[in-house]
Design an enzyme around this catalytic site. Structure first.
Site, PDB file in Angstrom:
ATOM      1  CB  THR A 126      -0.874   0.016   1.262  1.00  0.00           C
ATOM      2  OG1 THR A 126      -1.684  -1.139   1.289  1.00  0.00           O
ATOM      3  CG2 THR A 126      -1.746   1.255   1.276  1.00  0.00           C
ATOM      4  CG  LEU A 127       3.046   2.287  -3.138  1.00  0.00           C
ATOM      5  CD1 LEU A 127       3.140   2.375  -4.639  1.00  0.00           C
ATOM      6  CD2 LEU A 127       4.420   2.412  -2.530  1.00  0.00           C
TER       7      LEU A 127
END
Lengths: 231, 248
Positions: free
Chosen positions: B26-27
């Protein structure tokens, strides 16, 4: 909180011509990142007695551009011996925006009234393009208004119709743009002079999914008596 | 002489993991909720959250419930990525289900749920794939009030009042000044509303539609959605630039 983020007027700004003059409108929110640094800013700035400018984008950049234009227009008015025209004011703004395009991040709407052309609106977006339009919208909130204006705009409105349209539009944009909010300010310019109006946030119409406001939940609970609540 | 390629200090972890792993992290969050504020009062816990979910700077969804009851004794409020919150609710559903299946007369209390959530958040953080939320967990069991918080990196603690996001900066100072033991329900609600109103004025992602939830020994109640009145009548707001030589 990103306190080092530049002060930016996310903003919704609008300029509309009507039969006899112009109506300028704007929200009042200035943000530093996600923090609202000023919830009651005045984004409609005076350039001369008869020409005003709506500012969006970087607060610092738009202020300095307005200040420079006010300075030049003041001298120009003295030399000319009569009030500057809206076209001259707008072109001065364009010159500064265009010649400093690498350093500036500000979208502007110039509006006013002069005896030669009557009410006129000029849009000066990023880069320094100048476009004369019957109405102009700008700022991050304007993205939510293109469809609205395509449908709601019409030629030869009255002063009141034009102001109602502007207030409705800014209020709609404020409902969806996190970078716009606060109060709606309008400035009406015509041959009689300039009138500024103020529409506080809680006096604006309610849109989809918005509710009537209350002082406290306790008022609601006491008014309606014991009621099954959601679990 | 052997030549070695040395990776600079501070390079992206993704480069070390390999290209195929980079896409599994998850960026950044997409649809996010803003602050949750909660405090302990005489009979239990009061928690408030608005119903907004933003998509970047757009206030996209305005009727999102960010507080949900967990089992019989707990209430979970979340800020951050809404899809991750929904995933957490799914995990907790399973947790409560398995707990009920024991059918042993015991049920998970707020302290246990908080501990479970802390483990989940911390373990995800260790895998560089966090659940992008700040969670507030409150509840009452056997007369004991409990209020705790977990962040997306697994930092967790309990306190008499907690808040997430902007609430930490704007609401907690108010609570530090005005909270005291044995607040009545009315005083607790008014204090929370004071905090939520400041957040409405000063948080860009706040939306004027909120719910207040209370948990007591008897159970959880979440209020109907409502909006708060705001004040714009200061004379200074009418003509702020009058007398000023510039634009501000």
């Amino acid at each position: 909180m990103d306190l080092k983020a530049p002060h930016s007027m996310g903003t919704t700004i609008i300029g509309v011509t009507y039969n006899g003059g112009v109506v300028l409108g704007a929200d009042s929110r200035t943000s530093t990142g996600m923090y609202i640094a000023n919830r009651a800013s005045d984004k409609i700035t005076q350039l001369t007695d008869n020409v005003y400018i709506c500012r969006s984008g970087s607060a610092a950049n738009s202020q300095i551009v307005s200040d420079h234009v006010r300075y030049f227009l003041h001298q120009h008015t003295i030399q000319l011996g009569q009030p500057a025209t809206v076209k001259v004011a707008a072109n001065l703004v364009r010159l500064i925006s265009y010649n400093n395009k690498n350093m500036l991040e500000t979208g502007l709407i110039v509006g006013g009234w002069d005896k030669y052309e009557g009410g006129k609106i000029y849009a000066i977006p990023l880069g320094g393009t100048i476009i004369k339009q019957p109405f102009a919208i700008g700022g991050s909130g304007s993205g939510y208004l293109y469809g609205f204006f395509d449908q709601a705009w019409k030629e030869k409105m009255t002063k009141d119709e034009a102001e109602q349209l502007v207030v409705k539009a800014v209020s709609l944009a404020m409902a969806r743009d996190g970078a716009s909010g606060g109060v709606v300010r309008t400035v009406i310019i015509n041959s009689d002079g300039v009138i500024g109006n103020f529409y506080p946030g809680d006096g604006l119409p309610l849109w989809h999914e918005e509710l009537e406001s209350h002082n406290s939940l306790l008022d609601i609970l006491n008014a309606s008596g014991p009621e099954p609540m959601n679990i | 002489m052997a030549t070695t390629m040395v990776k600079e200090v501070g390079s992206e972890p993704a480069q070390l993991l390999g290209p195929e792993s980079a896409s599994e992290r998850t960026l950044y969050p997409y649809v996010t909720g803003t602050s949750v504020v909660a405090l302990k009062y005489k009979d239990g816990i009061l928690m408030a959250a608005d119903m907004g979910a933003s998509y970047g700077s757009t206030l996209r969804y305005k009727s999102v419930e960010r507080m949900k009851s967990i089992g019989k004794h707990s209430l979970l409020g979340a800020s951050g990525e809404i899809s991750d919150f929904q995933e957490i609710l799914h995990y907790l559903d399973e947790l409560i289900l398995y707990d009920n299946m024991w059918d042993d007369g015991n049920s998970l209390g707020p302290k246990e749920v908080h501990s479970y959530l802390t483990r989940v958040m911390y373990n995800r953080r260790n895998k560089f794939n966090p659940l992008w939320n700040s969670l507030v967990l409150g509840g009452v069991k056997n007369g004991q009030k409990y209020l705790g918080m977990v962040s997306m990196i697994g930092v967790n603690f309990e306190d008499n009042h907690v808040a997430t996001g902007f609430g930490n900066h704007l609401a907690r100072p108010i609570l530090r000044d005005e909270w005291h033991e044995n607040l009545s329900f009315e005083d607790g609600v008014k204090l929370l509303e004071k905090c939520m109103r400041v957040l409405l004025y000063r948080d860009r992602s706040a939306v004027n539609k909120l719910q207040i939830a209370k948990i007591t020994e008897e159970g959880v109640t979440i209020s109907q959605p409502y909006a708060l009145k705001t004040f714009w009548g200061f004379s200074a707001f009418q003509n702020p630039t009058v007398g000023a030589e510039g634009s501000w």
